[in-house]
Write an enzyme that holds these catalytic residues in place. Structure first.
Site, PDB file in Angstrom:
ATOM      1  N   ASN A   1       0.691  -1.118   0.080  1.00  0.00           N
ATOM      2  CA  ASN A   1       0.121  -0.117  -0.231  1.00  0.00           C
ATOM      3  C   ASN A   1       1.171   0.700   0.368  1.00  0.00           C
ATOM      4  O   ASN A   1       0.380   2.374   1.130  1.00  0.00           O
ATOM      5  CB  ASN A   1      -0.603   0.171   1.417  1.00  0.00           C
ATOM      6  CG  ASN A   1      -2.056   0.754   0.877  1.00  0.00           C
ATOM      7  OD1 ASN A   1      -1.797   1.970  -0.026  1.00  0.00           O
ATOM      8  ND2 ASN A   1      -2.721   0.478   2.280  1.00  0.00           N
TER       9      ASN A   1
ATOM     10  N   GLU B   1       1.069  -2.727  -5.248  1.00  0.00           N
ATOM     11  CA  GLU B   1       0.280  -1.349  -4.986  1.00  0.00           C
ATOM     12  C   GLU B   1       1.679  -1.006  -4.468  1.00  0.00           C
ATOM     13  O   GLU B   1       1.714   0.035  -3.561  1.00  0.00           O
ATOM     14  CB  GLU B   1      -0.816  -1.718  -3.804  1.00  0.00           C
ATOM     15  CG  GLU B   1      -0.939  -0.364  -3.645  1.00  0.00           C
ATOM     16  CD  GLU B   1      -2.760  -0.554  -3.273  1.00  0.00           C
ATOM     17  OE1 GLU B   1      -4.022   0.587  -3.132  1.00  0.00           O
ATOM     18  OE2 GLU B   1      -2.989  -1.473  -2.829  1.00  0.00           O
TER      19      GLU B   1
ATOM     20  N   ASP C   1      -1.619 -10.452  -4.806  1.00  0.00           N
ATOM     21  CA  ASP C   1      -2.744  -9.606  -4.006  1.00  0.00           C
ATOM     22  C   ASP C   1      -4.336  -9.831  -4.867  1.00  0.00           C
ATOM     23  O   ASP C   1      -3.863  -9.292  -6.083  1.00  0.00           O
ATOM     24  CB  ASP C   1      -3.159  -8.181  -3.789  1.00  0.00           C
ATOM     25  CG  ASP C   1      -4.053  -7.556  -3.550  1.00  0.00           C
ATOM     26  OD1 ASP C   1      -5.410  -8.276  -3.484  1.00  0.00           O
ATOM     27  OD2 ASP C   1      -4.208  -6.273  -3.034  1.00  0.00           O
TER      28      ASP C   1
ATOM     29  N   ASN D   1      -7.053  -9.808  -4.281  1.00  0.00           N
ATOM     30  CA  ASN D   1      -8.906  -9.159  -4.210  1.00  0.00           C
ATOM     31  C   ASN D   1      -9.899  -9.955  -4.347  1.00  0.00           C
ATOM     32  O   ASN D   1     -10.869  -9.049  -4.955  1.00  0.00           O
ATOM     33  CB  ASN D   1      -8.419  -7.964  -5.227  1.00  0.00           C
ATOM     34  CG  ASN D   1      -8.485  -6.343  -4.424  1.00  0.00           C
ATOM     35  OD1 ASN D   1      -8.577  -5.922  -3.617  1.00  0.00           O
ATOM     36  ND2 ASN D   1      -7.289  -5.922  -5.316  1.00  0.00           N
TER      37      ASN D   1
ATOM     38  N   HIS E   1      -2.576  -4.778   4.846  1.00  0.00           N
ATOM     39  CA  HIS E   1      -2.394  -5.642   4.105  1.00  0.00           C
ATOM     40  C   HIS E   1      -1.070  -6.921   5.166  1.00  0.00           C
ATOM     41  O   HIS E   1      -0.608  -5.948   5.856  1.00  0.00           O
ATOM     42  CB  HIS E   1      -1.515  -6.592   2.692  1.00  0.00           C
ATOM     43  CG  HIS E   1      -3.127  -6.024   1.367  1.00  0.00           C
ATOM     44  ND1 HIS E   1      -3.755  -6.941   1.341  1.00  0.00           N
ATOM     45  CD2 HIS E   1      -3.112  -4.988   1.793  1.00  0.00           C
ATOM     46  CE1 HIS E   1      -4.202  -6.826   0.615  1.00  0.00           C
ATOM     47  NE2 HIS E   1      -5.232  -5.014   0.283  1.00  0.00           N
TER      48      HIS E   1
END
Length: 258
Positions: free
Chosen positions: A9, A35, A152, A154, A249
Site C-alpha cells: 500500500n 501497490e 493480491d 482481491n 495487508h
C-alpha cells in the site's frame, strides 16, 4: 527457498515504517510487492541492493497508483513486464520473472488483480481482467509448467476466508462470479499454497483501517500463492505473517525445497 508476497500500500509509506529493516530480518530470497504507488525513476534501488536484492519495477502510468515489483537475491533468467492486456499494463498489474535454481526452472508471476469496490465499471473491468488473465496464464503454461502466481487477488475464495461471509455476500471481492473464477482456477491445476498446509479459520491477510478491524482480526484473505500442480511437490510450508505491520495487508511466506 523463501518467497514472499506483500501488498505494501505504497512503498514509500512502508519504508517509513521500517520496511527495509524488516526485509533484512526476514531474509527472503524473493519478495513480490504490489501497490507500490511509485514511478520506477523515483525508486532508491541502491537501498534494496544494499540488502542484497536486485529489483524490478513495473509502475502504473497514473502517478501514485497501483504497480508491482519483484525484489530478488536470485538473478532471474529473464523478466517480463506486463501481459499484453493494455489497461492492465497501463496499471502495472502483472510482472513475471523466470528462474532456474538447482536445475529446476520456474516462472514467478506477481499479480495485483483489480478491485471492483469503487463502482460497477471497475467490477465489470475486473471480470474482463480475470478472463484475459486466464488467456495469459494459458500462454505461459505452453512454455513452462512450473508456475507460481502470487499477489493480491482481491478475492476471498471460501467462507472460511472472510470474517463475515453472510454480510459480505454482495460485496466486491466475495461475489459468486469471482469465487467461481477461483474454483475454475483450482480445477485447472493451481493449488492454494496456504490452504494446502492450513485448514483453520480466522486466517486473514487484509483488514480495513476502519473500526479497529485488525486488532479484532476482522479481515479477508485475499493475498495468495497459487502453485501449479507440477511444481507443488517443492512446497514445504506457507504462512500468513499477520504480526508484520507496514500496510493494511500483511505478507504471506511460501517455503520451497529447492
Amino acid at each position: 527457498m523463501k518467497i514472499i508476497t506483500y501488498n505494501v500500500n505504497g512503498i514509500r509509506a512502508a519504508l517509513k515504517k521500517d520496511f527495509a529493516e524488516w526485509l533484512k530480518e526476514i531474509d527472503a530470497d524473493i519478495v513480490c510487492v504490489q501497490e507500490i504507488k511509485i514511478d520506477e525513476q523515483l525508486v532508491d534501488k541502491a537501498l534494496f541492493e544494499s540488502l542484497g536484492y536486485e529489483s524490478y519495477w513495473f509502475s502504473a502510468q497514473k502517478k501514485g497508483y497501483s504497480g508491482t515489483a519483484i525484489l530478488t537475491k536470485i538473478k532471474p533468467v529473464s523478466v517480463q513486464k506486463g501481459s499484453s492486456m493494455q489497461q492492465s499494463d497501463d496499471e502495472g498489474r502483472v510482472l513475471k520473472a523466470n528462474f532456474e535454481v538447482n536445475g529446476v526452472s520456474f516462472s514467478l508471476i506477481n499479480v495485483y488483480i483489480p478491485s471492483g469496490s469503487s463502482g460497477t465499471h471497475r467490477q465489470e473491468y475486473k471480470y474482463k481482467w480475470l478472463a484475459e488473465f486466464d488467456e495469459y496464464l494459458e500462454n505461459v503454461r505452453q512454455e513452462q509448467q512450473n508456475i507460481i502466481v502470487c499477489g493480491d487477488y482481491n478475492i476471498c475464495h471460501k467462507e472460511i476466508d472472510i470474517h463475515n461471509p453472510k454480510a459480505n455476500k454482495k460485496s466486491s471481492g466475495f461475489l459468486p462470479e469471482e469465487r467461481k473464477w477461483l474454483d475454475d482456477y483450482e480445477e485447472k491445476g493451481m493449488i492454494d499454497a496456504f490452504r494446502n498446509f492450513n485448514k483453520e479459520p480466522h486466517n486473514y491477510s487484509w483488514w480495513t483501517y476502519r473500526n479497529n478491524c485488525r486488532a479484532k482480526n476482522l479481515g479477508w484473505r485475499i493475498d495468495y500463492h497459487f502453485v501449479s500442480q507440477p511444481f507443488s511437490e517443492y512446497m514445504t510450508n506457507c504462512q500468513i505473517l499477520s504480526e508484520v505491520v507496514h500496510s493494511d495487508h500483511c505478507p504471506v511466506l511460501l517455503s520451497l525445497a529447492l
